[in-house]
Write an enzyme that holds these catalytic residues in place. Structure first.
Site, PDB file in Angstrom:
ATOM      1  N   PHE A 149       0.836  -1.196   0.000  1.00 40.46           N
ATOM      2  CA  PHE A 149       0.000   0.000   0.000  1.00 40.46           C
ATOM      3  C   PHE A 149       0.871   1.246   0.000  1.00 40.46           C
ATOM      4  O   PHE A 149       0.504   2.266  -0.601  1.00 40.46           O
ATOM      5  CB  PHE A 149      -0.943  -0.007   1.210  1.00 40.46           C
ATOM      6  CG  PHE A 149      -1.975   1.080   1.157  1.00 40.46           C
ATOM      7  CD1 PHE A 149      -2.937   1.087   0.156  1.00 40.46           C
ATOM      8  CD2 PHE A 149      -1.985   2.096   2.089  1.00 40.46           C
ATOM      9  CE1 PHE A 149      -3.893   2.104   0.077  1.00 40.46           C
ATOM     10  CE2 PHE A 149      -2.935   3.112   2.030  1.00 40.46           C
ATOM     11  CZ  PHE A 149      -3.894   3.108   1.019  1.00 40.46           C
ATOM     12  N   TYR A 150       2.019   1.188   0.665  1.00 36.83           N
ATOM     13  CA  TYR A 150       2.966   2.300   0.621  1.00 36.83           C
ATOM     14  C   TYR A 150       3.314   2.635  -0.826  1.00 36.83           C
ATOM     15  O   TYR A 150       3.212   3.793  -1.261  1.00 36.83           O
ATOM     16  CB  TYR A 150       4.233   1.956   1.395  1.00 36.83           C
ATOM     17  CG  TYR A 150       5.416   2.838   1.063  1.00 36.83           C
ATOM     18  CD1 TYR A 150       5.426   4.183   1.413  1.00 36.83           C
ATOM     19  CD2 TYR A 150       6.522   2.330   0.382  1.00 36.83           C
ATOM     20  CE1 TYR A 150       6.501   5.004   1.099  1.00 36.83           C
ATOM     21  CE2 TYR A 150       7.601   3.142   0.061  1.00 36.83           C
ATOM     22  CZ  TYR A 150       7.584   4.474   0.420  1.00 36.83           C
ATOM     23  OH  TYR A 150       8.652   5.284   0.104  1.00 36.83           O
TER      24      TYR A 150
END
Length: 344
Positions: free
Chosen positions: A154-155
């Site tokens: 997700f980063y």
């Protein structure tokens, strides 16, 4: 005196970049929220050093980029010549535990920056992305013109999204934007959650280190002073929207916007076991390895093609890993004065 906004100025990269800019005669407005994601005292010490080095040329501002209206107020007050946006919630593994913090800092924070720049355009905006944006790509070295559609964390997804957000603003409002994808950055004053810091701390204490994917990982380790010098030089490499939509070969310039993506890396992929060996050499100690499986969201290798950076600036990062690691270990021992294994 030209004024630069550096967001994340108390962070690892932001500190080194702000220090470099001050030494070159820029006035730096440094924004940081001094979050407790890691040791706050480390961030406070970095800001204190910048205040000492810069004097009146360094203005620290404590706040979050995502705070509504804060960026607009800063842009109105200071009329920035350049904006370098480094502030973000970092870390691949932490994005699995706390994804909302990435949404707020990385996406909403970048939106606030872009809206402020729309109202008060700087000469050039440089926004930090990441090599993690390349995701599942296996063709190496990574080139900026490769597709990057399959982020693994997700980063990485939030950082790739900021590239797309910035492109839309560059296209719609003619804002010159450079997105720089940096690789595994290391060096003095580094983050405690990164491998070099954790490995050095454990080895000096005689504790085992966790080695993921059983050590079968490669990274393009980039020394922090090389990285920030590249960013400084990119200030003058302002992208211009191509009038005919034709992009020069090897350039990542958008055909419809003054927007470019640039890799900043050492152009070398180093085996993790060799990186650990460099730490052992610098410390004079042997690591006890706790071999672990690959962690979710991680990738087995990164490797930058940094030819575009060299074309644009004439500069190529080249600090050898052994030299860079030795510099970090020297700083760590001086800063923390650890009771090392085998010593009283």
């Amino acid at each position: 005196m030209q004024t630069v906004l550096v967001t994340g100025s108390a962070g690892f990269i932001g500190f080194h970049l702000s220090k470099l800019l001050l030494s070159h005669g820029y006035r730096v407005v440094g924004l940081d929220c001094i979050s407790d994601y890691y040791d706050v005292s480390l961030k406070e010490a970095r800001h204190a050093m910048l205040a000492e080095a810069g004097g009146d040329a360094f203005l620290p501002v404590i706040g979050k980029v995502e705070t509504p209206g804060l960026m607009m107020a800063l842009f109105e007050e200071h009329n920035f010549d350049y904006v370098i946006h480094l502030a973000a919630q970092a870390g691949v593994r932490y994005s699995i535990e706390n994804p909302r913090s990435y949404l707020e800092s990385n996406l909403i924070g970048t939106f606030e920056i872009l809206e402020a720049a729309r109202a008060h355009p700087p000469k050039h905006m440089l926004l930090a992305s990441t090599s993690s944006a390349y995701g599942a790509n296996t063709q190496m070295p990574y080139r900026e013109d490769q597709r990057a559609d399959h982020q693994m964390s997700f980063y990485a997804a939030t950082k790739k999204s900021t590239e797309n957000m910035a492109h839309s603003y560059a296209h719609l409002f003619d804002l010159p934007v450079t997105m720089f994808r940096f690789f595994t950055v290391y060096g003095p004053w580094g983050r405690p959650d990164m491998a070099l810091f954790k490995f050095t701390k454990a080895i000096l204490a005689g504790q085992p280190i966790d080695v993921y994917n059983h050590g079968d990982m490669k990274r393009d380790f980039t020394y922090v002073e090389d990285l920030v010098e590249a960013i400084r030089l990119l200030l003058d490499a302002v992208p211009v929207r191509p009038e005919d939509g034709v992009v020069p070969e090897g350039d990542s310039l958008s055909p419809v916007a003054p927007h470019r993506v640039v890799n900043i890396g050492n152009s070398d992929s180093v085996q993790l076991t060799d990186f650990i060996a460099a730490i052992e050499k610098a410390t004079g100690l042997t690591a006890t390895r706790n071999l672990m499986p690959m962690q979710a969201g991680d990738v087995p290798a990164t490797w930058a093609n940094a030819e575009l950076l060299k074309t644009l600036t004439g500069y190529a990062p080249q600090t050898d890993v052994e030299d860079g690691v030795a510099a970090f270990v020297k700083w760590y021992r001086a800063h923390y004065r650890p009771n090392e294994a085998g010593q009283s």
